[in-house]
Design a protein around this motif. Structure first.
Motif, PDB file in Angstrom:
ATOM      1  N   LEU A 133      -6.098  14.985 -41.425  1.00 51.47           N
ATOM      2  CA  LEU A 133      -7.475  14.604 -40.751  1.00 51.47           C
ATOM      3  C   LEU A 133      -7.843  13.471 -41.503  1.00 51.47           C
ATOM      4  N   GLU A 134      -7.623  13.652 -42.661  1.00 56.27           N
ATOM      5  CA  GLU A 134      -8.109  12.453 -43.757  1.00 56.27           C
ATOM      6  C   GLU A 134      -7.540  11.112 -43.445  1.00 56.27           C
ATOM      7  N   LEU A 165      -2.387  16.806 -35.235  1.00 56.46           N
ATOM      8  CA  LEU A 165      -3.149  17.391 -35.395  1.00 56.46           C
ATOM      9  C   LEU A 165      -3.159  19.074 -34.492  1.00 56.46           C
ATOM     10  N   ARG A 186      -3.320  24.495 -44.247  1.00 54.86           N
ATOM     11  CA  ARG A 186      -4.553  23.895 -44.192  1.00 54.86           C
ATOM     12  C   ARG A 186      -4.578  22.649 -45.015  1.00 54.86           C
ATOM     13  N   ILE A 187      -4.123  22.715 -46.180  1.00 56.32           N
ATOM     14  CA  ILE A 187      -3.571  21.289 -46.786  1.00 56.32           C
ATOM     15  C   ILE A 187      -3.075  20.211 -46.232  1.00 56.32           C
ATOM     16  N   LYS A 195      -2.975  28.768 -46.247  1.00 63.88           N
ATOM     17  CA  LYS A 195      -3.546  27.697 -47.016  1.00 63.88           C
ATOM     18  C   LYS A 195      -2.713  26.630 -47.097  1.00 63.88           C
ATOM     19  N   ASP A 224      -3.294  22.835 -35.535  1.00 65.76           N
ATOM     20  CA  ASP A 224      -4.333  23.800 -34.986  1.00 65.76           C
ATOM     21  C   ASP A 224      -3.464  24.940 -34.382  1.00 65.76           C
ATOM     22  N   LYS A 230      -6.209  10.348 -40.622  1.00 67.84           N
ATOM     23  CA  LYS A 230      -6.229  10.175 -39.236  1.00 67.84           C
ATOM     24  C   LYS A 230      -4.931   9.978 -38.486  1.00 67.84           C
ATOM     25  N   GLU A 231      -4.200  10.956 -38.576  1.00 66.89           N
ATOM     26  CA  GLU A 231      -3.094  11.117 -37.751  1.00 66.89           C
ATOM     27  C   GLU A 231      -3.452  11.230 -36.428  1.00 66.89           C
ATOM     28  N   HIS A 234      -3.020  19.907 -43.067  1.00 64.74           N
ATOM     29  CA  HIS A 234      -3.712  19.771 -41.804  1.00 64.74           C
ATOM     30  C   HIS A 234      -4.960  18.887 -42.377  1.00 64.74           C
ATOM     31  N   GLY A 235      -5.682  19.430 -43.354  1.00 62.74           N
ATOM     32  CA  GLY A 235      -6.714  18.378 -43.982  1.00 62.74           C
ATOM     33  C   GLY A 235      -6.186  17.209 -44.374  1.00 62.74           C
ATOM     34  N   LYS A 236      -5.195  17.016 -44.927  1.00 64.81           N
ATOM     35  CA  LYS A 236      -4.592  15.526 -45.348  1.00 64.81           C
ATOM     36  C   LYS A 236      -4.539  14.838 -43.937  1.00 64.81           C
TER      37      LYS A 236
END
Lengths: 112, 215
Positions: free
Chosen positions: B120-121, B129, B113-114, B110, B133, B123-124, B116-118
């Motif tokens: 992605l948002e 990324l 994921r937070i 969890k 993964d 655009k790292e 990771h999600g950030k």
């Protein structure tokens, strides 16, 4: 089966069909109108899931790289939901919810 | 030179076979979603696995209650809680500790994921990324390993025995075969179904799990 369902719901053809069923009367996803199987419920969940994701990509909230694998898709989706905790009820967190709650801010922005 | 060409051909052939298999699986899934049915052929006989209707569900319920009663009266069948306690008393395994480990890894996922999600948002770069993964994949693999370990330990519990019974019953109830241009229940009893060909049973259970249980 889970992976197959996700891959199907992710496809452009299935997304287009999903949008068409929402906007045009008479177009159906399934032969049955009720008593949906667990399989169909999961498929619907993923249709909404990817619809939401594609929307965010088109609004440039996230890059297309999010679609590279399921891990990225799940991470972004989880992150988004944690970012807006007022939209998550305890029940929804554990279950399948077919209609994603729209963020109140986004609703105001999107309203005509 | 010739060897590398052969290798390339083999790799290409494997890729095509995988794509064909993936496409076949997707087509099969698409067909099942539409009408909750899976059609297949086995030894020149046409079969169908379908979603249980209300009559089937009522029948399943009767069988389930009967099995529940039987299992309850069998002193050799223990509940999960009892098995967990026995394992602990005999120093064989600590299932609570296993649960604790799973919880720890889920929390780690969890948290990752937070981030990771950030990423992605924001655009790292791909390297960041990919790092996430790999970290998440590692955690998921650990959880799968632990979950498998736990399922082996509790395989013969009351709860799992009843669960397996329901899966087998559902598969039997939902399997039909073509006779005189009509589909009818393939086997008259659960015993007949379970003593039929292994491959047929596996195929029927697999489709039934998808359609009736969404697995």
């Amino acid at each position: 089966m889970g992976y197959s369902l996700r891959n199907l719901a992710k496809q452009v053809e299935h997304q287009n069909l999903f949008i068409a069923t929402k906007e045009i009367n008479g177009i159906k996803l399934f032969y049955n109108d009720s008593d949906f199987s667990r399989l169909q419920q999961l498929y619907l969940y993923y249709l909404y899931f990817y619809n939401d994701l594609y929307m965010d990509i088109s609004l440039k909230k996230v890059s297309e790289k999010v679609l590279d694998n399921f891990i990225r898709e799940d991470s972004y989706s989880y992150y988004k939901r944690q970012k807006n905790p007022e939209n998550i009820s305890k029940k929804e967190e554990n279950g399948i919810h077919l209609v994603f709650n729209k963020n109140k801010k986004n609703k105001n922005k999107g309203d005509k | 030179m010739i060897e590398s060409k052969e290798l390339l051909r083999e790799e290409e052939a494997q890729k095509i076979a995988k794509d064909l298999n993936d496409n076949y699986n997707l087509e099969k899934a698409a067909s099942m979603i539409k009408d909750n049915k899976a059609l297949f052929q086995y030894k020149e006989t046409k079969y169908k696995v379908r979603m249980l209707n209300q009559q089937d569900k009522d029948e399943l319920d009767l069988f389930k209650r009967k099995k529940f009663g039987e299992l309850l009266q069998d002193k050799n069948i223990l509940f999960e809680k009892e098995i967990v306690k026995l394992y602990k008393e005999r120093n064989v395994a600590d299932v609570d500790e296993i649960d604790g480990e799973m919880k720890k890894f889920w929390q780690e996922i969890k948290d990752l994921r937070i981030k990771h999600g950030k990423a992605l948002e924001d655009k790292e770069p791909e390297s960041i990324l990919k790092n996430y993964d790999e970290q998440i994949t590692e955690c998921v693999e650990k959880i799968n390993g632990i979950a498998y370990q736990k399922s082996i330990l509790l395989e013969n519990s009351f709860e799992r025995t009843l669960e397996h019974f329901i899966v087998k019953m559902t598969s039997w109830l939902s399997l039909e075969k073509m006779e005189n241009e009509q589909y009818k229940r393939a086997f008259g009893s659960i015993e007949e179904f379970l003593t039929s060909d292994e491959e047929l049973i596996t195929t029927a259970v697999s489709f039934s799990l998808s359609i009736n249980h969404g697995v």
